[in-house]
Design an enzyme around this catalytic site. Structure first.
Site, PDB file in Angstrom:
ATOM      1  N   GLY A 171      66.011  95.277  30.675  1.00 37.55           N
ATOM      2  CA  GLY A 171      65.788  95.716  32.046  1.00 37.55           C
ATOM      3  C   GLY A 171      65.068  97.039  32.174  1.00 37.55           C
ATOM      4  O   GLY A 171      64.626  97.399  33.259  1.00 37.55           O
TER       5      GLY A 171
ATOM      6  N   CYS B  37      62.624  66.137  47.957  1.00 38.77           N
ATOM      7  CA  CYS B  37      61.196  66.049  47.639  1.00 38.77           C
ATOM      8  C   CYS B  37      60.666  64.707  48.156  1.00 38.77           C
ATOM      9  O   CYS B  37      61.235  63.653  47.889  1.00 38.77           O
ATOM     10  CB  CYS B  37      60.978  66.163  46.132  1.00 38.77           C
TER      11      CYS B  37
ATOM     12  N   CYS C 106      59.388  62.593  44.808  1.00 47.52           N
ATOM     13  CA  CYS C 106      60.295  62.147  43.747  1.00 47.52           C
ATOM     14  C   CYS C 106      61.758  62.142  44.185  1.00 47.52           C
ATOM     15  O   CYS C 106      62.630  61.766  43.420  1.00 47.52           O
ATOM     16  CB  CYS C 106      60.124  63.010  42.488  1.00 47.52           C
TER      17      CYS C 106
ATOM     18  N   CYS D  93      58.212  69.040  45.435  1.00 49.78           N
ATOM     19  CA  CYS D  93      58.620  69.953  44.381  1.00 49.78           C
ATOM     20  C   CYS D  93      57.500  70.947  44.120  1.00 49.78           C
ATOM     21  O   CYS D  93      56.332  70.577  44.023  1.00 49.78           O
ATOM     22  CB  CYS D  93      58.853  69.191  43.078  1.00 49.78           C
TER      23      CYS D  93
ATOM     24  N   CYS E  58      58.093  67.191  38.893  1.00 46.44           N
ATOM     25  CA  CYS E  58      57.995  66.118  39.891  1.00 46.44           C
ATOM     26  C   CYS E  58      57.357  64.874  39.263  1.00 46.44           C
ATOM     27  O   CYS E  58      57.869  63.768  39.393  1.00 46.44           O
ATOM     28  CB  CYS E  58      57.173  66.619  41.075  1.00 46.44           C
TER      29      CYS E  58
END
Lengths: 306, 265
Positions: free
Chosen positions: A40, A249, A252, A274, A280
């Site tokens: 970080g 979606c 899909c 997606c 997808c």
């Protein structure tokens, strides 16, 4: 100028394999190691001029150039898609300068470069996720002085970041995490996870894969090593939550993926698909169907991307 | 006099000894010493360039002095020299125990976030993580400084000077500091707003038993707010004493000029 391929890879070419010279790559690798050692923490590095403008992924390209080898398999996405201009040109760039095999398949790739999304398919050990970062400093919006933000990181004075959250809750009544929602890494360093949607924030924590984040213009590299605690900031009475959609979606039928809204005409018609195009396509191949399966958008993705 | 002594505690909260600040070869202030006790309001008066702000900045930890010491009764470490503390400890002490009201609210406020967030910031800096409680505390304080709570979520740039200054006052008092520094808190305001704000400040200071170090060149502000006055000229303290005593019976020639040049209507 002829395009060099793996076949005529003379040893001297390896001096500036993957575009950068050896000294630069070594400098970047040192920064990466330091970033991995202090999860970080933003490590300054000598960012180089790259053959794309700032803001197009210079930080991510330098990270990839420093870690890529001829045995790697490289995937590059912009938003979630493999076939957008930026993704295609960066992928071609590394195919050309590093003789690296490219793919759209998340599970095949060893290095995945992205700016906005982490792929839907969980990453595995051995994979490296490279994220392009426009502004590495999460406190910059509230504190413009670099000297001050550095002191705040050093002394763990992170109360200021909550002012931004307070502001959001006051305006919209919830944490409303959009993109680049700040996270605490190992409860020590406050980190901006690039502009990935808050939807992808939980994927950073206890991941098997390595996350490397690079900001070319701001000259900072930072990292989340595997199995690291990553906590999205929130309030006790307004817990962090990821985006959800009422729709599935349209192509899909996925109900657990990050969806993009696509406007279809000027009559208000729209569909949700997606954002991860490969995810997808893979689902459709496996026989999943959404309410608008067979739409021309699905056809467009079948065209070769390069 | 009795009311004054009962309000002010006997042990010093702040001890300044032999404070001198040089800017290169130019003198900021020289050999200033004084004590402050909890609940006491100390006024620093003098003309422009007399070293008032230099003194305030040195004492408030913003400007390391060339010589002399500043000791403060901190919540964590007891009486300690503020410039001998480590930087994180000093910054923490400043957040916890002090407030600083700037003359220009733009210096003391974050202009990019709402007034409410500005007031709530000190609570978050001290570890507040419950939005609802902080929101309520913010509203309570805005009411206390007579601020229209309907405008809590507006940006400070959309407030009038008086409103900005009220936000700044609330922001600097909400975390319960022991000592508040004020640099011309009513400087840029028109007289009617100034009078209301002064009234409010006086009330808050009395209610909260705050120690206040207030820098001003306005004798009226000094008379209304301060228990004690220090008169500065050319970087030196030329006269100190109880406010009424200094203003009613000035001893030093400069103080006499200062007091006599206040405009009367």
């Amino acid at each position: 100028m002829s395009v060099q391929t793996g076949s005529n890879n003379a040893p001297e070419r390896y001096y500036n394999y993957a575009y950068l010279d050896e000294q630069t790559k070594r400098m970047i690798r040192r920064a990466i190691l330091k970033a991995l050692a202090i999860p970080g923490y933003q490590v300054p590095f000598g960012s180089r001029e790259m053959p794309v403008p700032y803001g197009w992924g210079t930080g991510g390209i330098q990270l990839t150039a420093a870690i890529v080898g001829p045995d790697d398999v490289y995937k590059c996405i912009d938003q979630g898609a493999d076939d957008t201009t930026n993704a295609v040109s960066i992928r071609q760039f590394f195919a050309k300068v590093a003789d690296v095999e490219t793919t759209e398949d998340t599970s095949e790739a060893t290095i995945i470069q992205s700016r906005h999304r982490v792929p839907e398919k969980p990453l595995k050990a051995g994979q490296v996720m490279v994220l392009q970062v426009p502004q590495p400093e999460p406190l910059r919006f509230l504190e413009p002085r670099e000297t001050e933000t550095r002191a705040m990181h050093a002394y763990e004075e992170y109360g200021l970041q909550y002012v931004a959250l307070y502001e959001r809750v006051a305006r919209v009544g919830r944490i409303n995490a959009g993109a680049g929602h700040p996270v605490m890494v190992e409860e020590r360093y406050l980190m901006s996870p690039s502009p990935i949607p808050a939807f992808d924030n939980p994927k950073l924590g206890f991941s098997e894969a390595i996350y490397l984040l690079g900001a070319g213009r701001e000259k900072r590299i930072y990292a989340v090593p595997p199995y690291t605690r990553v906590r999205s900031l929130d309030f006790e009475d307004h817990p962090f939550a990821v985006q959800t959609w009422d729709e599935n979606c349209a192509l899909c039928g996925a109900d657990d993926a990050y969806l993009d809204e696509v406007v279809l005409d000027d009559q208000g018609a729209k569909m949700y698909v997606c954002s991860d195009s490969h995810h997808c396509a893979e689902r459709r191949e496996a026989g999943h169907v959404g309410p608008m399966a067979g739409h021309q958008l699905a056809q467009a993705e079948k065209e070769p991307a390069q | 006099m009795n009311a004054l002594s009962s309000r002010i505690e006997s042990t010093p909260l702040l001890k300044v000894d032999g404070l001198t600040k040089w800017y290169g070869h130019i003198l900021g202030c020289r050999d200033v010493s004084f004590d402050m006790r909890a609940g006491e309001v100390l006024g620093i008066v003098g003309e422009s360039g007399s070293g008032k702000t230099t003194l305030l900045n040195c004492v408030s930890g913003k400007l390391p002095p060339s010589a002399g010491s500043i000791q403060f009764e901190t919540s964590r470490f007891g009486m300690s020299d503020i410039y001998a503390m480590s930087e994180p400890d000093r910054r923490r002490m400043q957040r916890e125990d002090w407030g600083f009201v700037h003359q220009n609210p733009r210096d003391g406020l974050r202009m990019r976030v709402s007034g409410g967030a500005n007031v709530a910031e000190p609570m978050m800096s001290l570890g507040g993580r419950h939005y609802g409680k902080m929101r309520q505390a913010t509203i309570d304080w805005l009411e206390r400084v007579e601020f229209d709570t309907g405008r809590i979520d507006d940006r400070p740039a959309n407030f009038s000077g008086g409103m900005q200054q009220r936000i700044q006052v609330a922001r600097n008092l909400i975390h319960g500091p022991k000592l508040v520094f004020m640099d011309e808190p009513t400087g840029g305001l028109d007289v009617s707003v100034q009078a209301r704000l002064l009234d409010l400040l006086r009330e808050l200071v009395r209610d909260l038993r705050l120690a206040v170090m207030i820098v001003t060149h306005d004798m009226a502000v000094a008379r209304l707010m301060a228990d004690r006055l220090m008169v500065m000229k050319s970087g030196q303290v030329v006269e100190t004493g109880l406010t009424d005593q200094v203003l009613d019976d000035p001893q030093h020639p400069y103080t006499q000029i200062l007091v006599s040049s206040v405009l009367q209507i």
